[in-house]
Design a protein around this motif. Sequence first.
Motif, short mmCIF file in Angstrom:
data_model
loop_
_atom_site.label_atom_id
_atom_site.label_comp_id
_atom_site.label_asym_id
_atom_site.label_seq_id
_atom_site.Cartn_x
_atom_site.Cartn_y
_atom_site.Cartn_z
N GLY A 129 0.81 -1.20 0.00
CA GLY A 129 0.00 0.00 0.00
C GLY A 129 0.84 1.26 0.00
O GLY A 129 0.57 2.21 -0.74
N ARG A 130 1.90 1.27 0.81
CA ARG A 130 2.74 2.46 0.92
C ARG A 130 3.50 2.75 -0.37
O ARG A 130 3.78 3.90 -0.69
N LEU A 131 3.82 1.69 -1.13
CA LEU A 131 4.60 1.87 -2.35
C LEU A 131 3.73 1.92 -3.61
O LEU A 131 4.24 1.85 -4.72
N GLY A 132 2.42 2.05 -3.42
CA GLY A 132 1.55 2.33 -4.55
C GLY A 132 1.10 1.13 -5.34
O GLY A 132 0.57 1.28 -6.45
N VAL A 133 1.25 -0.08 -4.79
CA VAL A 133 0.80 -1.29 -5.51
C VAL A 133 -0.17 -2.06 -4.61
O VAL A 133 -0.01 -3.26 -4.38
N ASP A 134 -1.19 -1.37 -4.12
CA ASP A 134 -2.17 -2.02 -3.25
C ASP A 134 -2.98 -3.08 -3.97
O ASP A 134 -3.78 -3.78 -3.35
N ARG A 135 -2.78 -3.23 -5.29
CA ARG A 135 -3.45 -4.31 -6.01
C ARG A 135 -2.84 -5.68 -5.71
O ARG A 135 -3.37 -6.70 -6.16
N LEU A 136 -1.74 -5.73 -4.98
CA LEU A 136 -1.14 -7.02 -4.60
C LEU A 136 -2.13 -7.82 -3.76
O LEU A 136 -2.63 -7.34 -2.74
N GLU A 137 -2.39 -9.05 -4.17
CA GLU A 137 -3.24 -9.97 -3.41
C GLU A 137 -2.36 -10.72 -2.42
O GLU A 137 -1.34 -11.29 -2.80
N VAL A 138 -2.76 -10.72 -1.16
CA VAL A 138 -1.99 -11.42 -0.12
C VAL A 138 -2.85 -12.55 0.44
O VAL A 138 -3.97 -12.32 0.90
N ILE A 139 -2.31 -13.76 0.41
CA ILE A 139 -3.00 -14.95 0.91
C ILE A 139 -2.25 -15.44 2.14
O ILE A 139 -1.05 -15.71 2.08
N GLU A 140 -2.97 -15.53 3.26
CA GLU A 140 -2.37 -16.07 4.47
C GLU A 140 -2.57 -17.58 4.46
O GLU A 140 -3.70 -18.07 4.47
N GLY A 141 -1.48 -18.31 4.44
CA GLY A 141 -1.57 -19.76 4.42
C GLY A 141 -0.24 -20.36 4.01
O GLY A 141 0.70 -19.65 3.61
N ARG A 142 -0.16 -21.66 4.12
CA ARG A 142 1.08 -22.37 3.82
C ARG A 142 0.93 -23.12 2.50
O ARG A 142 -0.04 -23.82 2.27
N ALA A 143 1.90 -22.92 1.62
CA ALA A 143 1.91 -23.65 0.35
C ALA A 143 2.41 -25.08 0.60
O ALA A 143 3.24 -25.31 1.48
N PRO A 144 1.89 -26.07 -0.16
CA PRO A 144 1.07 -25.92 -1.36
C PRO A 144 -0.43 -25.82 -1.10
O PRO A 144 -1.18 -25.54 -2.03
N GLU A 145 -0.89 -26.05 0.14
CA GLU A 145 -2.34 -26.06 0.38
C GLU A 145 -2.98 -24.72 0.01
O GLU A 145 -4.09 -24.69 -0.54
N ALA A 146 -2.30 -23.61 0.30
CA ALA A 146 -2.87 -22.28 0.06
C ALA A 146 -2.95 -21.91 -1.41
O ALA A 146 -3.55 -20.89 -1.77
N LEU A 147 -2.37 -22.72 -2.28
CA LEU A 147 -2.38 -22.41 -3.71
C LEU A 147 -3.69 -22.82 -4.38
O LEU A 147 -3.98 -22.35 -5.48
N ALA A 148 -4.46 -23.65 -3.73
CA ALA A 148 -5.69 -24.16 -4.33
C ALA A 148 -6.67 -23.01 -4.62
O ALA A 148 -6.92 -22.16 -3.77
N GLY A 149 -7.18 -22.97 -5.83
CA GLY A 149 -8.18 -21.98 -6.20
C GLY A 149 -7.64 -20.64 -6.65
O GLY A 149 -8.42 -19.77 -7.04
N LEU A 150 -6.32 -20.45 -6.60
CA LEU A 150 -5.76 -19.17 -7.03
C LEU A 150 -5.76 -19.07 -8.55
O LEU A 150 -5.67 -20.07 -9.26
N ALA A 151 -5.85 -17.83 -9.05
CA ALA A 151 -5.74 -17.61 -10.49
C ALA A 151 -4.39 -18.12 -10.98
O ALA A 151 -3.37 -17.95 -10.31
N ALA A 152 -4.38 -18.75 -12.14
CA ALA A 152 -3.17 -19.38 -12.66
C ALA A 152 -2.06 -18.35 -12.86
O ALA A 152 -2.31 -17.24 -13.34
N PRO A 153 -0.83 -18.72 -12.52
CA PRO A 153 0.29 -17.78 -12.68
C PRO A 153 1.01 -17.99 -14.01
O PRO A 153 0.92 -19.05 -14.63
N ASP A 154 1.72 -16.96 -14.42
CA ASP A 154 2.66 -17.07 -15.53
C ASP A 154 4.07 -17.31 -15.03
O ASP A 154 4.92 -17.83 -15.76
N ALA A 155 4.33 -16.89 -13.79
CA ALA A 155 5.65 -17.07 -13.17
C ALA A 155 5.45 -17.35 -11.69
O ALA A 155 4.49 -16.87 -11.08
N ILE A 156 6.36 -18.15 -11.15
CA ILE A 156 6.29 -18.54 -9.73
C ILE A 156 7.66 -18.32 -9.11
O ILE A 156 8.67 -18.76 -9.66
#
Length: 395
Positions: free
Chosen positions: A293-320
């Motif tokens: 928010g402070r650096l002007g990119v409040d569009r960042l989505e933050v997911i609280e959770g541990r991978a790989p379980e927290a990855l379920a249902g997320l929009a597909a990435p182009d890079a990881i």
Amino acid sequence: MSDAPWLTIIGLGEDGPDGLPPASLAALEAAEIVMGPPRHLALLPELKAERIEWPVPFADGLPILLALRGRAVAVLASGDPFWHGAGSTITQVLTAGEWRSLPGLSCFSLAAARLGWPLESTICLANHAAPFSRLRPHLAPGARIIATLRDGAAVAALADYLRAEGFGPSRLVLLEALGGPRERITEATAESRPAGPFAHPLVAAIAPQGGKALTLTSGRPNDLFANDGQITKRIIRALTLSSLAPRPGEHLWDIGGGSGSIAIEWLLAHPSLKATSIEADPGRAARIRENAGRLGVDRLEVIEGRAPEALAGLAAPDAIFIGGGLSAELLETVEGIGARIVANAVTLESEALLADANARLGGSLLRIELSEAAPLGRKRGWKAAYPVVQWSCAP
């Protein structure tokens, strides 16, 4: 229903219909229903059309509009409806043949004309419904910014924001009701904190002075990101962003976000980029949101959770990017996604996982060893950091 569009989106200025071209006037006269905000409806002369006030919040007006499908409807919007305006919000629920747009002069064009600023080199931002932190990537001496404001009270809040970021000497030009009989232009500085009152519609022209601009390349200073020590350091971050190789429109998964520095720098690279940061620690997740928010990119989505379980249902990435929580299970999960993968490892156990992944899937395996000059008695010597092994692989 005929093949002609039933909806016409008309860009209206503060001078009302007097400034409209013939096609827009004809559309108003032919309309059965005119929808728009009260301010715009009040500018209209007597018409045969029924008038419907567009409600607040704006999204609540879309069902009302859709219920009128098939009738001759005109919707009033400010200036150019497709230049930081309502046009795209309206047309996303319609098909291409249902609507047409008759734009007017945008407030950005009018402001640039009053100031003599070339619009092609001026940054135009819609801050009437966005935090002032969206300005931060653009604040630099020599820049020129035109931003819409929510209301008159936002002027003092904008000045306070600029002062807090060290840009108090910045020149402000406040432009009210451009193009209409209420037009007024006020010049000030952020330090003077102009109190007004100022009337809506309102734009602010900003010529930043003072302050420290954000650098344009990746590998920004570490102290830019609040952190608890869990951060990809500046030089490693620059190499990592280079390996991630962001392209316009792409989406990043930043797994083990820490301070969020990788995802934030990814987003700073281009306004079309998207990113999701996955962080198991709630305190760090909150810090990522604050940094973004402070650096002007409040569009960042933050997911609280541990991978790989927290990855379920997320929009597909182009890079990881995997910066924390590396495990065989996590690698197995992301390997089948079809995205570019970059992973950094410091421990021997994590290095072994990356070496195995490289043997199976190919890609590049890089060992990064850095040393910095540091005091050594009365002289100086090289102080080595832990080496980082980086695996990068494209599908």
